[in-house]
Enzyme design. Structure first.
Site, mmCIF file in Angstrom:
data_model
loop_
_atom_site.group_PDB
_atom_site.id
_atom_site.type_symbol
_atom_site.label_atom_id
_atom_site.label_comp_id
_atom_site.label_asym_id
_atom_site.label_seq_id
_atom_site.Cartn_x
_atom_site.Cartn_y
_atom_site.Cartn_z
ATOM 1 N N GLU A 4 0.852 -1.184 0.000
ATOM 2 C CA GLU A 4 0.000 0.000 0.000
ATOM 3 C C GLU A 4 0.891 1.238 0.000
ATOM 4 O OE1 GLU A 4 -2.789 0.353 3.228
ATOM 5 O OE2 GLU A 4 -3.709 2.128 2.342
ATOM 6 N N GLY A 12 3.707 2.862 10.621
ATOM 7 C CA GLY A 12 3.510 2.072 11.834
ATOM 8 C C GLY A 12 3.305 0.591 11.570
ATOM 9 N N MET A 22 0.927 -2.440 8.748
ATOM 10 C CA MET A 22 0.164 -2.622 7.520
ATOM 11 C C MET A 22 -0.745 -3.839 7.636
ATOM 12 S SD MET A 22 -0.550 -1.642 4.497
ATOM 13 C CE MET A 22 -1.770 -2.511 3.536
ATOM 14 N N GLU A 23 -1.986 -3.634 7.208
ATOM 15 C CA GLU A 23 -3.056 -4.611 7.463
ATOM 16 C C GLU A 23 -3.190 -5.712 6.421
ATOM 17 O OE1 GLU A 23 -3.568 -1.317 6.569
ATOM 18 O OE2 GLU A 23 -5.253 -1.143 5.196
ATOM 19 N N ASN A 24 -2.131 -6.104 5.710
ATOM 20 C CA ASN A 24 -2.218 -7.168 4.707
ATOM 21 C C ASN A 24 -3.081 -8.318 5.225
ATOM 22 O OD1 ASN A 24 0.086 -5.792 3.422
ATOM 23 N ND2 ASN A 24 1.179 -6.640 5.176
ATOM 24 N N GLU A 39 -4.961 -2.389 12.969
ATOM 25 C CA GLU A 39 -4.670 -3.271 11.826
ATOM 26 C C GLU A 39 -5.621 -4.458 11.819
ATOM 27 O OE1 GLU A 39 -2.889 -1.775 9.813
ATOM 28 O OE2 GLU A 39 -1.975 -0.365 11.210
ATOM 29 N N HIS A 55 -8.986 -3.523 10.456
ATOM 30 C CA HIS A 55 -9.006 -3.362 8.994
ATOM 31 C C HIS A 55 -9.473 -4.637 8.291
ATOM 32 C CE1 HIS A 55 -7.634 0.543 7.782
ATOM 33 N NE2 HIS A 55 -6.429 0.472 8.310
ATOM 34 N N GLU A 61 -9.691 4.334 6.450
ATOM 35 C CA GLU A 61 -8.820 4.835 7.526
ATOM 36 C C GLU A 61 -9.586 5.605 8.595
ATOM 37 O OE1 GLU A 61 -6.227 3.503 7.984
ATOM 38 O OE2 GLU A 61 -5.497 2.810 6.032
HETATM 39 N N1 B3K Z 1 -2.839 1.212 5.695
HETATM 40 C C1 B3K Z 1 -1.530 1.394 6.247
HETATM 41 C C2 B3K Z 1 -0.848 2.614 5.756
HETATM 42 C C3 B3K Z 1 -0.205 2.481 4.437
HETATM 43 C C4 B3K Z 1 0.581 3.739 4.131
HETATM 44 C C5 B3K Z 1 1.150 3.754 2.763
HETATM 45 N N2 B3K Z 1 2.002 4.900 2.560
HETATM 46 C C6 B3K Z 1 -1.547 1.400 7.729
HETATM 47 C C7 B3K Z 1 -2.828 1.722 8.366
HETATM 48 O O1 B3K Z 1 -3.382 2.788 8.254
HETATM 49 O O2 B3K Z 1 -3.374 0.854 8.991
HETATM 50 ZN ZN ZN Z 2 -5.270 2.099 8.822
#
Ligand code: B3K
Ligand code: ZN
Length: 883
Positions: free
Chosen positions: A124, A264, A266-268, A301, A304, A323
């Site tokens: 992302e 911080g 990432m919610e993969n 996360e 998400h 977000e």
């Molecule tokens: N979705 C990610 C942030 C990605 C940032 C890319 N530059 C973390 C979060 O908001 O949960």
């Molecule tokens: Zn987020």
């Protein structure tokens, strides 16, 4: 300017993709210097669109491309630096592409890269295009199968999204694993990890009885710092079931901690990747604030999984859809885990420190922006924090139950879809039978509304009338703003300090309510209440029901009255902040005109009455004692004067400490820890209060006893919270104590990069005059690296954003240092470079001399060769060009 102006992408230009992808089969042959990626895509034409197949690609070496097994000749496709296009394709086909990438050269930390020798990914917003050619846009959702092969000794752990399907040994010491994710997802949620990692495991049983294996992977030696993150994860899973009826949907949930990470976490899907500092915690290495942050980010996360993954964004303009909503959800979670008023105060502090200035400056944008050059620049406080406020206002308008109905309908309608903010609001409306047409303006209109409140009392009819007016100032590209629908919660306090029942004129309100949310949606509006006794004092925007700047006609005494009596604890704190801000601004005026600042003692008395109140949560009292920051105070001035703000704030604090010295010392002594460290809310509150008392006592810098108290606090601390509280104070002392403590800290933690960030940061924030020289020296410290975003943020970022007095030094050296670092970082990691730039955009609020110096640094940045789109966008907008 050397760089060509990059092109802006506009919301109004959105068109659906010409082709959709049903399934992605990826094969990775992992090598640091040259990883081969084979991708096999099941593609079909989108009946709702037309055009060629457009695949994004960035820094990829194309090895081969074939359609339904037939290799394409070079003339059969168009290969540009950033895309690959194919025309004349059938309606349904298989596309096979092989690319080669160089993870070891990837210092941008987007796509596939190495951290601490392990492979990891960050896709992302647009990192997947640095792995393979693909329609890198969130509205293309596919299921994924991922096979990876790597050296078994170096990379024993092989992870991707979904479930592990099979694994085995290959030739030459290699092994492989195959993963399958059954949920369709956009490619930004793809993840892969391969490395030598330790695993901390637990499990969770969902409400419907599914057993989920939970694993946190960290560097060997860090296993003992995972328990709190795991506990936070389990609590989040339970909370989301209870509050929103949302259950986890796979059998595995993995978290991997890496040291080199642009943000911080990432919610993969089912494979969250975290910055180590947002996972690892032990009493000896993490402060209470760190524990709170870890809890919030783990929850964020995890949440998400539904708000972002199961239902995702149609395009990146809709970022706040996932977000803002997910921040709102994590705020609610933390608020349920800890003290709700304290959490609200902390969130509003953050909003005011980061979002209000953004919204008042050159980078102001609505929570749903209309154009961007680099989407990574829009992961902003506005999209996140103001986005969360907008969701919270809907909850305020619809009530908790109504909001839940809306959420249920949203998932019923949109599960496994990529949708828009509009779809969310429509679900809220339809589930509740309400019209939120006017409210929608919050999504498209930028800027913080100014709300002015006056009031009148008619003794003859006992009628109390609130007179409200609102105005939102112009922001770049947006003029003549409309009035917004503002849900403003109010109350009335009687002379005895008790809430008065509210009976709104013209409504037949039978129930006695003490707080009421007004629908304030015109430029000017009056609201009257009957049966109000004389002398009532209004409490306005309770709980910070709307993210506005309020000015109300309070007298100094009325503010102190609210500070002592308001039953709404948020507003009690707010009254203390307003009162302190007012007093400090007055002192600034006195300092600026060469006079001695005058101290008035009412504030200290009101503070003392709260300090002595046994019914109040210590965490809340600590918040009440924390004076507004120098930055916040300076924002209330026409022309910022950080020096004067610093002097006035210190003078004020010292005066309060002098007046309350006895009770502060008592408070400090009472708090002496006797029990073992625990990160629960009550223990945190006790530590916060004791440290707040020490913070005041340290203003007697010249008193040997007080200096010794801080030194002793540092030396005897049995946890990081107390240690850092003392170090932060010693850090501003000019004597030997400072050096001794800093050296001891370094000695103790030099092997722990997460803790060393604190050491860099505290020094970057020192008020001592030679701080910049020291920072420059620290850039050559063996623990510092420009390739590690945490380090750059801790030293350079913190100096520019959290040390205003030194950053705005008279000689302009602070500005020059920041610009030099941005130029340097532009070539290494543009995302990090661009994220530390914002303080230079604050030039409009400075005096002409500083304005000139700041603008000239922005121009110097813009003249850099090979300037990234990230930095170009931030620097040009900061200068005032409408990109
Ligand atoms: N979705 C990610 C942030 C990605 C940032 C890319 N530059 C973390 C979060 O908001 O949960
Ligand atoms: Zn987020």
């Amino acid at each position: 300017m050397k760089t060509e102006q990059p092109k802006a992408i506009k919301l109004q230009d959105y068109t659906p993709p010409a082709f959709l992808i049903d399934h992605v089969d990826l094969e990775f042959f992992l090598e640091p210097e040259g990883t081969r990626v084979k991708s096999l895509l099941k593609v079909r034409r989108n009946p709702d669109s037309s055009g060629p197949l457009h695949l994004d690609g960035d820094t990829l070496e194309l090895l081969s491309i074939a359609v339904d097994g037939r290799a394409l000749q070079e003339k059969e496709y168009l290969l540009d630096e950033f895309f690959l296009e194919v025309e004349g394709l059938p309606d349904k086909f298989e596309l096979a592409i092989e690319t080669r990438i160089d993870p070891v050269l990837n210092t941008r930390l987007e796509g596939l890269y190495l951290s601490g020798g392990n492979f990891c990914t960050q896709c992302e917003a647009e990192g997947f295009r640095r792995i393979t050619f693909y329609p890198d846009r969130p509205d293309v959702m596919a299921t994924y199968s991922v096979t990876m092969q790597a050296d078994e000794a170096k990379y024993p752990v092989l992870l991707s999204n979904g479930n592990l399907v099979s694994q085995g040994k290959g030739e030459g010491g290699k092994h492989w694993a195959k993963w399958h994710d059954p949920f369709p997802k956009p490619c930004y949620l793809f993840a892969l990890v391969a490395g030598d990692l330790a695993c901390y495991a637990d499990s969770y049983k969902t409400g419907s009885g599914r057993d989920v294996a939970l694993k946190i992977y960290v560097q060997h030696g860090n296993e003992d710092k995972c328990a709190f993150a795991m506990d936070s994860l389990i609590r989040s899973m339970r909370w989301d079931e209870e509050r929103f009826g949302l259950e986890y949907d796979l059998d595995i949930f993995n978290i991997v901690a890496v040291d080199d990470f642009n943000m911080g976490a990432m919610e993969n899907k089912s494979l969250n990747i975290f910055n180590s500092k947002c996972v690892l915690a032990s009493p000896d290495t993490a402060t209470d604030a760190d524990f709170e942050r870890i809890e919030a980010i783990v929850a964020h996360e995890y949440f998400h999984n539904w708000t972002g993954n199961r239902v995702t964004c149609r395009d990146w303009f809709q970022l706040s859809l996932k977000e803002g909503l997910t921040v709102y959800r994590d705020q609610e979670f933390s608020s349920d885990m800890r003290s709700a008023p304290v959490k609200r105060i902390q969130d509003v502090r953050t909003l005011r420190a980061r979002q209000f200035p953004e919204d008042a400056g050159p980078l102001s944008h609505p929570i749903r922006p209309e154009s961007y050059i680099e989407i990574n620049n829009f992961y902003t406080a506005t999209v996140y924090e103001k986005g969360a406020e907008v969701i919270r206002m809907m909850q305020e308008i619809l009530g908790r139950e109504g909001f839940r109905k809306g959420i249920d309908l949203y998932f019923e309608r949109h599960d496994n879809q990529a949708v828009t903010c509009e779809d969310f609001v429509a679900a809220m409306e339809d589930a509740n039978g309400v019209d939120l047409e006017h409210f929608r303006l919050w999504y498209s209109q930028a800027g913080t509304p100014d709300v002015a409140v006056t009031w009148e009392y008619d003794a003859a009819s006992s009628l109390f009338t609130f007179k409200l007016s609102q105005h939102t100032a112009d922001t770049p590209g947006q003029h003549n703003k409309q009035p917004l629908h503002i849900p403003l919660t109010i109350g009335l306090l009687g002379q005895d300090g008790q809430d008065i029942p509210l009976i709104q004129q013209g409504t037949n309100s039978g129930d006695r309510t003490y707080s009421k949310t007004l629908r304030f949606d015109c430029e000017q509006q009056n609201f009257s209440f009957t049966d109000v006794p004389p002398g009532a004092v209004p409490s306005i925007n309770r709980g910070f029901s709307a993210p506005v700047k309020l000015s109300a006609m309070y007298s100094d005494d009325e503010l102190l009255f609210l500070m002592e009596n308001d039953s709404d604890l948020f507003n009690r704190w707010e009254a203390a902040q307003s009162s302190a801000t007012r007093l400090i601004l007055k002192m600034i005026g006195e300092i600026q005109s060469g006079r001695e600042p005058q101290y008035v003692s009412g504030f200290a008395r009101a503070l003392a009455s709260n300090m002595a109140n046994p019914d109040l949560d210590p965490a809340f009292v600590a918040q009440l004692m924390t004076l507004p920051s120098i930055s916040y105070i300076s924002e209330q001035m026409q022309v910022a004067d950080f020096d004067a703000a610093e002097k006035a704030r210190s003078f004020f604090k010292h005066a309060i400490a002098t007046e309350l010295c006895g009770s502060l010392k008592a408070l400090y002594q009472q708090g002496v820890a006797g029990t073992a460290y625990s990160p629960d809310a009550a223990s945190m509150g006790r530590r916060a209060l004791r440290n707040a008392a020490m913070d005041y006592l340290a203003t007697f810098e010249d008193d040997r006893d007080c200096r010794e108290l801080v030194v002793r606090h540092y030396e005897t601390a049995d946890n990081m919270t107390d240690r850092m509280a003392a170090l932060a104070l010693l850090n501003d002392f000019s004597g030997a104590e400072r050096e001794v403590a800093l050296a001891a800290f370094e000695q103790r933690y030099q092997q722990d990069p997460v803790v060393m960030d604190k050491w860099f940061m505290v020094q970057a924030c020192s008020r001592l005059p030679d701080v910049l020289q020291r920072i420059k020296k620290l850039t050559s410290h063996p623990g510092f690296s420009y390739k590690n975003p945490n380090k750059v943020r801790a030293l350079v970022g913190a100096f520019a954003s959290a040390n205003p007095v030194r950053f705005h030094a008279e000689d302009g050296e602070g500005y020059r240092f920041l610009a030099d670092n941005i130029i340097h970082m532009n070539a290494i990691n543009p995302q990090v470079a661009s994220r530390i730039l914002a303080p230079l955009g604050g030039w409009r609020r400075m005096n002409p001399k500083h304005q000139k110096m700041m603008k000239s640094e922005l121009k110097r940045i813009l003249a850099t060769e090979k300037l990234s789109g990230d930095v170009y966008e931030m620097a040009s907008k900061s200068l005032g060009k409408e990109a």
